[in-house]
Design a protein around this motif. Sequence first.
Motif, mmCIF file in Angstrom:
data_model
loop_
_atom_site.group_PDB
_atom_site.id
_atom_site.type_symbol
_atom_site.label_atom_id
_atom_site.label_comp_id
_atom_site.label_asym_id
_atom_site.label_seq_id
_atom_site.Cartn_x
_atom_site.Cartn_y
_atom_site.Cartn_z
ATOM 1 N N UNK A 1 0.831 -1.211 0.000
ATOM 2 C CA UNK A 1 0.000 0.000 0.000
ATOM 3 C C UNK A 1 0.860 1.253 0.000
ATOM 4 N N UNK A 2 1.907 1.227 0.807
ATOM 5 C CA UNK A 2 2.780 2.396 0.912
ATOM 6 C C UNK A 2 3.579 2.627 -0.361
ATOM 7 N N UNK A 3 4.006 1.549 -1.015
ATOM 8 C CA UNK A 3 4.720 1.688 -2.294
ATOM 9 C C UNK A 3 3.786 2.309 -3.337
ATOM 10 N N UNK A 4 2.547 1.826 -3.391
ATOM 11 C CA UNK A 4 1.557 2.386 -4.317
ATOM 12 C C UNK A 4 1.336 3.862 -4.013
ATOM 13 N N UNK A 5 1.227 4.182 -2.729
ATOM 14 C CA UNK A 5 1.029 5.576 -2.313
ATOM 15 C C UNK A 5 2.196 6.441 -2.774
ATOM 16 N N UNK A 6 3.407 5.961 -2.580
ATOM 17 C CA UNK A 6 4.596 6.725 -2.952
ATOM 18 C C UNK A 6 4.633 6.996 -4.458
ATOM 19 N N UNK A 7 4.271 5.991 -5.239
ATOM 20 C CA UNK A 7 4.285 6.150 -6.700
ATOM 21 C C UNK A 7 3.173 7.093 -7.163
ATOM 22 N N UNK A 8 2.004 6.976 -6.529
ATOM 23 C CA UNK A 8 0.816 7.667 -7.025
ATOM 24 C C UNK A 8 0.650 9.080 -6.476
ATOM 25 N N UNK B 224 6.475 16.101 -0.023
ATOM 26 C CA UNK B 224 6.985 15.769 1.314
ATOM 27 C C UNK B 224 6.258 14.565 1.890
ATOM 28 N N UNK B 225 4.997 14.379 1.469
ATOM 29 C CA UNK B 225 4.201 13.249 1.955
ATOM 30 C C UNK B 225 4.763 11.902 1.484
ATOM 31 N N UNK B 226 5.747 11.931 0.578
ATOM 32 C CA UNK B 226 6.425 10.681 0.219
ATOM 33 C C UNK B 226 7.055 10.043 1.454
ATOM 34 N N UNK B 227 7.416 10.897 2.431
ATOM 35 C CA UNK B 227 7.944 10.372 3.694
ATOM 36 C C UNK B 227 6.937 9.491 4.404
ATOM 37 N N UNK B 228 5.643 9.839 4.296
ATOM 38 C CA UNK B 228 4.583 9.019 4.875
ATOM 39 C C UNK B 228 4.555 7.648 4.219
ATOM 40 N N UNK B 229 4.658 7.672 2.888
ATOM 41 C CA UNK B 229 4.585 6.417 2.137
ATOM 42 C C UNK B 229 5.774 5.510 2.444
ATOM 43 N N UNK B 230 6.984 6.090 2.479
ATOM 44 C CA UNK B 230 8.186 5.291 2.742
ATOM 45 C C UNK B 230 8.116 4.672 4.138
ATOM 46 N N UNK B 231 7.593 5.446 5.103
ATOM 47 C CA UNK B 231 7.465 4.925 6.468
ATOM 48 C C UNK B 231 6.541 3.719 6.502
ATOM 49 N N UNK B 232 5.462 3.792 5.729
ATOM 50 C CA UNK B 232 4.545 2.656 5.669
ATOM 51 C C UNK B 232 5.202 1.418 5.098
ATOM 52 N N UNK B 233 6.072 1.621 4.097
ATOM 53 C CA UNK B 233 6.777 0.496 3.482
ATOM 54 C C UNK B 233 7.656 -0.214 4.516
ATOM 55 N N UNK B 234 8.300 0.578 5.367
ATOM 56 C CA UNK B 234 9.270 0.027 6.312
ATOM 57 C C UNK B 234 8.614 -0.412 7.623
ATOM 58 N N UNK B 235 7.838 0.520 8.234
ATOM 59 C CA UNK B 235 7.385 0.309 9.608
ATOM 60 C C UNK B 235 6.294 -0.749 9.748
ATOM 61 N N UNK B 236 5.258 -0.665 8.919
ATOM 62 C CA UNK B 236 4.104 -1.550 9.124
ATOM 63 C C UNK B 236 4.467 -3.032 9.043
#
Length: 420
Positions: A58-65, A360-372
Amino acid sequence: MATKKKKIHYAWWLLVGLALMVGLAKGGIMTAGGLFLTPVTKDLGIGMGSLTLYFSISSIVTMIFLPIAGKIMAKYDIRFILVTAIILQAGSFAMFGLMNSVWGWYLFCIPMSIGSIFVTQIAGPVLINNWFKKHSGLAMGIMVASGGIFGAILQPMAGNLIASDGWRFTYIALGVLVMAIVIPVVLLTIRMSPQQKGLQPLGADEVKEDQTTAQPAAANGVSMAAAKKSSAFYALLMFFFFITAISSFGQHVAPFAMGLGYDVQFAGSAMGGWQVGVLIGALTFGVLSDKIGAKNTAIFAMLVGLIPIGILLTVPKNPFMFNLAIGIYGFIVASLGTLVPLLTSSLFGNKDYAQIYATAALGLAVAGIVALPGYGYVFQLTGSYTSVLYTIAVMLVINVLLVFMAFRGKKKLEQSGVWN
């Protein structure tokens, strides 16, 4: 003129629509996901880390989109976008109830994430920025608090439904409920700009006497090109990353509780307390940011976050203290929805707000990729979330330092003459 001034500005009706949309999408879908993890893994024989990998996808998709989403919002009708988005998000969530393999989560989290970008991340901050020149902090707080209100109702309800009717029925019921309410709300209340209603933004009339300042005020700030070259931008991006990683623990509260011996109803009630904390925190941070500024409010929020971590590390098996800690944790997590947009506008102004925020919200997406999934694999390997809690404490302290760095970077932008 006197009677016209007494009329409720349409910005407040727009905020009601946003609150219902964001509140149901977050409280009914996004934050409810954690309640399903343990029942699904037990029923289908899936490892916790393997299932939570769908959060990473989900986070990877978010980061791309995310960058594409900003352009779509500028080009197409906002109501069409949001109706499509809620169907993608809530419809995909409902489809989880029909899945028998982990691949179903991996597949349907893609359209769910695309819809969620518009409904829960971008639309609210952009619309509030368009409609509110005054009380923007309060408006942001109310919008985020709505997630707490609906979450406090829907999380315990979801926990009870999972216990009584199973996780499959609960996935479908929540998804259909959210679509049935949000679609008409969007069509009736949401408009992209005040001009579409023949209005000025709320508070714009207070600068109307000075015609020369009225126009530039809407475009004050830093260009996207200048922002991307600044230390303030990268400090903000890292703050986004860490606050999202901190907030991501919400999806693991239910597995954490059940790993300590609590049942799914208790976990649902605890998540209800989390949402009450979000409600109180969102309103508190919204009001505080209007009074003492986003910088001081963010520092306060991060320091308060150390309290629940301490409780969960020392007395997690005490039901009262567990619920108290989860409630306080929800309180500080409200800073993600409230303070992140306000920090962006405070640091960079309104000139290229949507572009800067989305990037800047890409930081949100990357965190989801790693943390969740990371938290899930830690639990899968160790059977405990202790090391995760220590890591979150470190991230809270780092975020305090990043806030100071970001505002030092803003001073440099002002001194260089690019902030105007």
